[in-house]
Design an enzyme around this catalytic site. Structure first.
Site, short mmCIF file in Angstrom:
data_model
loop_
_atom_site.label_atom_id
_atom_site.label_comp_id
_atom_site.label_asym_id
_atom_site.label_seq_id
_atom_site.Cartn_x
_atom_site.Cartn_y
_atom_site.Cartn_z
N HIS A 1 0.88 -1.17 0.00
CA HIS A 1 0.00 0.00 0.00
C HIS A 1 0.91 1.22 0.00
CE1 HIS A 1 -2.31 -3.00 2.38
NE2 HIS A 1 -3.41 -2.42 1.94
N ASP B 1 2.23 2.04 3.36
CA ASP B 1 3.21 1.14 3.98
C ASP B 1 4.63 1.65 3.76
OD1 ASP B 1 1.04 -0.59 4.23
OD2 ASP B 1 1.63 -1.81 2.49
C1 XUL Z 1 -7.40 -6.44 4.37
C2 XUL Z 1 -6.61 -6.88 3.21
C3 XUL Z 1 -5.78 -5.84 2.55
C4 XUL Z 1 -5.73 -5.94 1.07
C5 XUL Z 1 -5.02 -4.80 0.41
O1 XUL Z 1 -8.15 -7.42 4.97
O2 XUL Z 1 -6.63 -8.03 2.84
O3 XUL Z 1 -4.52 -5.87 3.10
O4 XUL Z 1 -5.15 -7.13 0.64
O5 XUL Z 1 -5.53 -3.58 0.77
#
Ligand code: XUL
Ligand code: CO
Length: 436
Positions: free
Chosen positions: A99, A102
């Site tokens: 993300h 992150d």
């Molecule tokens: C949350 C989840 C996230 C997604 C990406 O449950 O799985 O980490 O994979 O946003």
């Protein structure tokens, strides 16, 4: 500088080894059904769980010992990049996912965030170039910033819709720069708490509006091969999440005519939260020709929330990989360990052990699934079970050569219709043989 000084490159040593820092089953170059294990599995490390999670829970603070932490958020972010590529290389994992939030600190404003991102993405690009590690997918975290308290593209506040769009645009720019193969949308706060104050139709239409803009923009910047992935989850953080499960997400994509560019990123723990098995969700996606990528983890049926544990349940992984084989592979998606070490596994070395456990489980699952495929285990069962459609009235139904009148005529002549037992217990016990 090394962040994992006690860890050497992890090698395949076979199942007899007593070395915990070795693969017992994952042998990257080993051929399985004409393809290397590594090409079947396309493993990816999830940046958030492995490099950001500190082990805090609602009842206690962070416990994780992490060698990259400093008092300066930008310095920590840079250390994390170095540490992450060291881990990818030591594990022999060729993909990673992140993300935006992150990898770089948000700072004081969106502008500062984008500036921080540019600096860190430059460093990531350099490391990718040096190591050959590739970006499976990135995503915009549109759930943790307090501005998203009422949702992102589904927010009641149009200013928030705009901020969320800006973050997504930046994410696609980053994807283009890093040669990302997919881009994920997990609707973290795209859902609602109560219908009393929610215009559900408008909220869903707005999400679709954003996705149309996303497609247009990716074409505009010549990144039209990028695969967009919707990641279903039924609840948490919202009580009702719009992308409840694979079937709900496909209905949304079809309704708004997004299926050309959008597929699904399915996650094991999200499947079980929705009351499905992982293989059910994958099968649904395959039925729509929309299997994009997998977030590998497992939940805990005794807890009932998204525990994101590393996958070690061989039975489920075998059936998961069987679906992937049936799909003809998972590329350009992969198997991303959206999984975190338990709070009690707080040492740096646990990050390595946990990934080895997940990779070995998938390697073993792959071998079992390949054998199932070679033996035509499920095919034989299903061929026999659906044999009535191979001839007579069944063949007429399948070739659309009948109608209600003809079927009624036929039905009235059937005086003694017989069904067969499934012998499902016997089948399950035979299936167990593939695990030993
Ligand atoms: C949350 C989840 C996230 C997604 C990406 O449950 O799985 O980490 O994979 O946003
Ligand atoms: Co996920």
């Amino acid at each position: 500088m090394t962040y994992f000084p006690t860890i050497e490159k992890i090698k395949f040593e076979g199942k007899e080894t007593e070395n915990p820092f070795a693969f017992r089953y994952y042998n990257p170059e080993e051929m399985v059904l004409g393809k290397t294990m590594k090409d079947h599995l396309r493993f990816s490390v999830a940046y958030w769980h492995t490099f950001v999670n500190d082990g805090a829970d609602p009842f206690g603070q962070g416990v994780n010992q992490r060698t990259w932490l400093t008092d300066d958020p930008m310095k920590t972010a840079k250390n994390r990049v170095e540490a992450s590529f060291e881990l990818f290389e030591k594990l022999g994992v060729e993909y990673f996912c992140f993300h935006d939030m992150d990898v770089a600190p948000f700072g004081e404003s969106l502008e500062e965030f984008f500036k921080n991102l540019d600096e860190i993405v430059e460093l990531i690009a350099k490391k990718m170039e040096e190591t050959g590690v590739k970006l499976l997918w990135n995503t915009a975290d549109r759930h943790s910033n307090p501005v998203y308290v009422n949702g992102a593209a589904s927010s009641n506040n149009a200013d928030v819709f705009a901020i969320s769009a800006a973050q997504v645009k930046k994410g696609i720019d980053i994807s283009k720069k890093l040669g990302g193969e997919n881009f994920v949308f997990w609707g973290g706060r795209e859902g609602y708490e109560s219908l009393i104050n929610t215009d559900m139709k408008l909220e869903e239409e707005n999400i679709a509006r954003l996705y149309k803009m996303v497609i247009d923009y990716s074409n505009e910047i010549d990144h039209g091969d990028l695969v967009f992935l919707l990641e279903p989850k039924p609840k948490e953080p919202m009580k009702h999440q719009y992308d409840f499960d694979a079937a709900t997400s496909m209905a949304f994509l079809q309704k708004y005519d997004l299926t050309d560019r959008f597929k699904l990123n399915l996650e094991a723990n999200h499947a079980t939260l929705a009351g499905h098995t992982f293989e059910h969700e994958i099968q649904v996606a395959r039925n729509y020709d929309a299997l994009g990528s997998l977030d590998a983890n497992q939940g805990d049926m005794l807890l009932g929330w998204d525990t994101d544990e590393f996958p070690t349940d061989l039975y489920s992984v075998m059936l998961t990989i069987y679906e992937v084989l049936e799909n003809g592979g998972i590329a350009p998606g992969g198997i991303n360990f959206d999984a975190k070490v338990r709070r009690t596994s707080f040492e740096m070395e646990d990050l390595v052990l946990a990934h080895i456990a997940g990779m070995d489980t998938f390697a073993r699952g792959l071998k079992a699934a390949a054998k199932l495929k070679e033996d035509r285990f499920f095919e034989k069962i299903k061929e026999e079970r659906y044999a009535s459609y191979q001839e007579g009235i069944g063949a007429d139904i399948l070739s659309n050569q009948t109608n209600l009148k003809l079927l009624t005529e036929y039905a009235l002549k059937q005086k003694n219709v017989q069904n067969k037992s499934s012998h499902i217990e016997y089948i399950k016990s035979k299936l167990n043989d593939y695990l030993v």
